[in-house]
Scaffold this active site. Structure first.
Site, PDB file in Angstrom:
ATOM      1  CG  ASP A 188      -6.317 -62.390  27.642  1.00 16.27           C
ATOM      2  OD1 ASP A 188      -5.531 -61.550  27.841  1.00 16.27           O
ATOM      3  OD2 ASP A 188      -6.798 -62.887  26.562  1.00 16.27           O
ATOM      4  NE  ARG A 217     -16.084 -71.408  26.135  1.00 14.71           N
ATOM      5  CZ  ARG A 217     -14.826 -71.945  25.553  1.00 14.71           C
ATOM      6  NH1 ARG A 217     -14.867 -73.274  25.719  1.00 14.71           N
ATOM      7  NH2 ARG A 217     -14.106 -71.329  24.808  1.00 14.71           N
ATOM      8  CG  ASP A 228     -16.740 -69.478  23.158  1.00  8.82           C
ATOM      9  OD1 ASP A 228     -17.528 -70.630  22.850  1.00  8.82           O
ATOM     10  OD2 ASP A 228     -15.647 -69.727  22.959  1.00  8.82           O
ATOM     11  CB  SER A 283      -8.001 -67.210  19.167  1.00  8.74           C
ATOM     12  OG  SER A 283      -8.983 -67.630  20.111  1.00  8.74           O
TER      13      SER A 283
HETATM   14  N1  ARG Z   1     -16.522 -70.384  16.415  1.00  6.25           N
HETATM   15  C1  ARG Z   1     -16.375 -71.586  17.148  1.00  6.25           C
HETATM   16  C2  ARG Z   1     -17.790 -71.724  18.093  1.00  6.25           C
HETATM   17  O1  ARG Z   1     -18.156 -70.731  18.478  1.00  6.25           O
HETATM   18  C3  ARG Z   1     -15.056 -71.713  18.144  1.00  6.25           C
HETATM   19  C4  ARG Z   1     -15.069 -70.910  19.180  1.00  6.25           C
HETATM   20  C5  ARG Z   1     -13.621 -71.040  19.779  1.00  6.25           C
HETATM   21  N2  ARG Z   1     -13.424 -70.073  20.661  1.00  6.25           N
HETATM   22  C6  ARG Z   1     -12.154 -69.680  21.192  1.00  6.25           C
HETATM   23  N3  ARG Z   1     -12.009 -68.894  22.219  1.00  6.25           N
HETATM   24  N4  ARG Z   1     -11.383 -69.576  20.332  1.00  6.25           N
HETATM   25  O2  ARG Z   1     -17.918 -72.797  18.681  1.00  6.25           O
END
Ligand code: ARG
Length: 413
Positions: A17, A98, A127, A178
């Site tokens: 992506d 992040r 995110d 993912s």
């Molecule tokens: N749900 C978790 C969080 O918000 C994990 C996010 C994982 N991100 C991803 N792009 N797979 O912290």
């Protein structure tokens, strides 16, 4: 020097992506793209390979940073010291990563004269909030762009785009999940896990072995200084090394597997699998050392603070004023959190078996039921009388009015 076009800095993972996003952002906005790839201990490809791919996909500059030590010290350690787990379960693996990436995005934006920062998040997750809140908290003048969300980049579009432009990226092997991972742990979502009755299969896990068939028990002694692990079995370690070593040893015992339905900030409930062997084992040890060294009232209040801290961090408020203030409180509580914790790790559990600290509040002579008791038991009688006085008064009133749970005669007139 020739004036360059307007520039956008793109958080670059090296995957499909964000590789496609380089060209697509260029086409859609007319801006030049500078990529930023940050190593947070996620493993996989080396930074030079990722850097070269970004350039091959059309980036004008490719910034890479080995931020593993920085991430361990400035993000994972505060998470450990906070003692907080989102929804009492999740050690904030992606949530703390992040802001760590954001720091480098903003640094690169300044260095290369960009006015926009882009990331590859969809519009459904946390995110995107963490990136954009982080960026505008550190640099209010920068604009945010999410090509997947804002420029209609579907998976199919990306595959076709990559094939058409012959991008040096694989488009055939599609991972059903993912996955986001770094040295603090791994987050796995989507695919058949979206049916919340489906149990995770073996291939979901990578940092942990199946705890059902563990190797022999592994005893470990972790030394902390002010809430930071500084030695394992007597060998000095950096925060990064402590996490890596515990990932390896706790991972072999299947410690730190988490399977929850989680409340996202955008209102969606989502099924999450996490594995964080080092993080969860360190949390067990750190918590017990706090039990020995924190004053009771400080510990009680810290529970409230760490709950709030975790919510803030989960919700992308890492750089917020309240989070900063709570950091000060948490840091102050760690002043005496120094000493050794002995644990046995086996079959998915880390169990504390011993603790030792120069700054302990445990007083053997106060606690003992044997010889050497220094506690004056007769003081307890008067203490209880006064401690219970307010309830005694209320009970007496209940009796008078025939209410509540009180039984018997009222002392009140
Ligand atoms: N749900 C978790 C969080 O918000 C994990 C996010 C994982 N991100 C991803 N792009 N797979 O912290």
């Amino acid at each position: 020097m020739p004036q360059h076009k307007d520039r956008v800095v793109l958080a670059y993972s090296g995957g499909l992506d964000t590789s496609v996003a380089i060209g697509w952002i260029g086409e859609q906005t007319g801006m030049e793209v500078v990529t930023v790839a940050v190593d947070l201990g996620q493993g996989g490809e080396d930074l030079e390979t990722v850097r070269q791919r970004a350039l091959d996909c059309g980036a004008v500059e490719a910034y890479v940073a080995d931020a593993r030590d920085e991430f361990a010290s400035e993000y994972c350690m505060p998470q450990l010291q906070s003692g907080g787990l989102y929804m009492d379960a999740y050690p904030l693996i992606s949530a703390i990563s992040r802001p760590a990436i954001v720091k480098h995005l903003v640094t690169a934006a300044r260095e290369f004269g960009a006015t926009v920062v882009a990331h590859g998040c969809t519009g459904k997750g946390n995110d995107q909030v963490r990136f954009e809140n982080g960026i505008t908290s550190l640099a209010p003048d920068l604009k945010c762009l999410a090509p997947v969300r804002d420029l209609a980049m579907t998976r199919e579009f990306s595959i076709n785009y990559a094939n058409k432009h012959n991008l040096p990226i694989e488009t055939t092997h599609h991972n059903p999940f993912s996955i986001d991972q770094n040295v603090w742990g791994r987050a796995i979502e989507t695919g058949f896990l979206e049916d919340i009755w489906n149990g995770p299969t073996k291939d979901v896990y990578n940092y942990t072995d199946d705890p059902t068939y563990p190797p022999l028990p592994d005893e470990v002694v972790i030394t902390f200084e002010k809430g930071i692990p500084v030695a394992i079995d007597g060998n000095a370690v950096s925060p990064l090394q402590a996490i890596q070593e515990m990932n390896r040893r706790a991972g072999a015992q299947g410690i730190g597997r988490i399977d929850i339905v989680e409340d996202r900030l955008v209102g969606i409930k989502s099924r999450e699998i996490y594995e964080a062997p080092g993080a969860m084992a360190l949390h067990v040890a750190h918590k017990e050392l706090e039990n020995v060294t924190l004053d009771r009232e400080q510990a009680r209040f810290k529970r409230t603070v760490s709950d709030r801290w975790s919510d803030l961090v989960y919700e992308g408020q890492w750089f917020s004023p309240l989070k900063r203030s709570l950091d000060c409180f948490i840091r102050d509580t760690q002043e005496y959190v120094s000493g050794d914790i002995r644990m046995v790790m086996h079959g998915g559990r880390a169990t504390v078996t011993g603790r030792r600290s120069e700054s302990s509040l445990y007083d053997f002579n106060l606690a003992t039921y044997d010889e050497g008791d220094s506690y004056n038991q007769s003081n307890a009688k008067g203490f209880i009388e006064i401690f219970g006085l307010t309830s005694q008064l209320a009970a007496a009133r209940d009796v008078k009015f025939g209410k509540g749970e009180a039984m018997g005669k009222s002392k009140l007139g």
